[in-house]
Design a protein around this motif. Sequence first.
Motif, mmCIF file in Angstrom:
data_model
loop_
_atom_site.group_PDB
_atom_site.id
_atom_site.type_symbol
_atom_site.label_atom_id
_atom_site.label_comp_id
_atom_site.label_asym_id
_atom_site.label_seq_id
_atom_site.Cartn_x
_atom_site.Cartn_y
_atom_site.Cartn_z
ATOM 1 N N VAL A 90 0.848 -1.194 0.000
ATOM 2 C CA VAL A 90 0.000 0.000 0.000
ATOM 3 C C VAL A 90 0.881 1.240 0.000
ATOM 4 N N SER A 91 0.651 2.119 -0.958
ATOM 5 C CA SER A 91 1.378 3.381 -1.043
ATOM 6 C C SER A 91 0.455 4.426 -1.663
ATOM 7 N N GLY A 92 0.526 5.645 -1.166
ATOM 8 C CA GLY A 92 -0.308 6.705 -1.717
ATOM 9 C C GLY A 92 -1.678 6.767 -1.067
ATOM 10 N N GLN A 93 -2.455 7.750 -1.458
ATOM 11 C CA GLN A 93 -3.765 8.007 -0.871
ATOM 12 C C GLN A 93 -4.815 7.065 -1.453
ATOM 13 N N ILE A 94 -5.708 6.593 -0.579
ATOM 14 C CA ILE A 94 -6.828 5.757 -1.021
ATOM 15 C C ILE A 94 -7.993 5.915 -0.057
ATOM 16 N N ARG A 95 -9.170 5.871 -0.598
ATOM 17 C CA ARG A 95 -10.405 5.812 0.194
ATOM 18 C C ARG A 95 -11.242 4.694 -0.405
ATOM 19 N N PHE A 96 -11.742 3.782 0.444
ATOM 20 C CA PHE A 96 -12.395 2.604 -0.106
ATOM 21 C C PHE A 96 -13.524 2.112 0.797
ATOM 22 N N LEU A 97 -14.440 1.413 0.160
ATOM 23 C CA LEU A 97 -15.575 0.781 0.828
ATOM 24 C C LEU A 97 -15.328 -0.713 0.904
ATOM 25 N N HIS A 98 -15.625 -1.301 2.056
ATOM 26 C CA HIS A 98 -15.629 -2.751 2.210
ATOM 27 C C HIS A 98 -17.039 -3.211 2.549
ATOM 28 N N LEU A 99 -17.495 -4.220 1.840
ATOM 29 C CA LEU A 99 -18.717 -4.929 2.200
ATOM 30 C C LEU A 99 -18.312 -6.329 2.609
ATOM 31 N N TYR A 100 -18.601 -6.694 3.855
ATOM 32 C CA TYR A 100 -18.274 -8.011 4.388
ATOM 33 C C TYR A 100 -19.548 -8.857 4.448
ATOM 34 N N PHE A 101 -19.456 -10.109 4.054
ATOM 35 C CA PHE A 101 -20.650 -10.957 4.139
ATOM 36 C C PHE A 101 -20.260 -12.390 4.466
#
Length: 290
Positions: A90-101
């Motif tokens: 992982v490097s740099g900016q990130i914004r993320f969604l996780h859906l767990y099921f």
Amino acid sequence: MPRATLPVYDTLTQTRAELERNSSLGDGLSVALWQRNQLEDTVYSRPGHHTLSLYLEGGFDIRRRDQPGLRGAPDKLCILPAEHESDWRVSGQIRFLHLYFAPDRFDALALTLLDREARDQQLYDRTYMDDPWLAAVCRQLAGLDWDDPHGRLAGNALGHEVLAHLMLTQTGRRRSVTVKGGLAPAQRRRVQELIEARLDSVLTVGELAAELALSEYHFARMFRASFGQPPHAWILQRRLVRAREALAGGDQALADIAASCGFASASHLANRFRAALGVTPGEYRRWAGR
């Protein structure tokens, strides 16, 4: 799904990732918004639950070590099955969604949606997949207010749409599913009775579908055909009708009305009421009392 059973989530809490917000959506579905901007490695080892990831912002410098030629970007999707293993740089900016099921929820869908045994429907491991429909639905999910019961119910409905889409497109057994017509009269009466009886409590699409022995996918489409609205919109409408009746019928405190109609708080009720009717609950009460 209890947080203790979400190793991907727990792994991220031990890194420099920043949790924006999270919620349990019911029916074995959980969701979280994350952001990161630090260089580090992250490893997931047979987490025991499925994870769908959507990059909302950034991600250009994030790579999976066993697939170094692939690069992330906004609207790229990753599917991390329960038994997978992955090592990320992982490097740099990130914004993320996780859906767990939960795997058992996904396995049950194989039977109710496709009439197939779960062992015949294995979820693919995907890295940086393009799927515009799925990305759009996940962005909708990310934009909901999960603290609002109706936001969670809408999220629950979207979560089930995601699971059905994954079942139909990411398990190696492509098969179209056709839904014709609405609910039978007895089914309509039963689901209306159940909704009315539980307007003051938590409801999920999974619970309503199970009451009629339907998959969530079939139930949602048959419900819309019968009532002209998706289940979460119909439930909100019925809760607002009950709130209007309570406001017109006396001087009950707004917080008590909110609780009896399934709203998280007086402010949540006021916001929903004003959005739907164009007036505040107090204004409506004064008008109704004339």
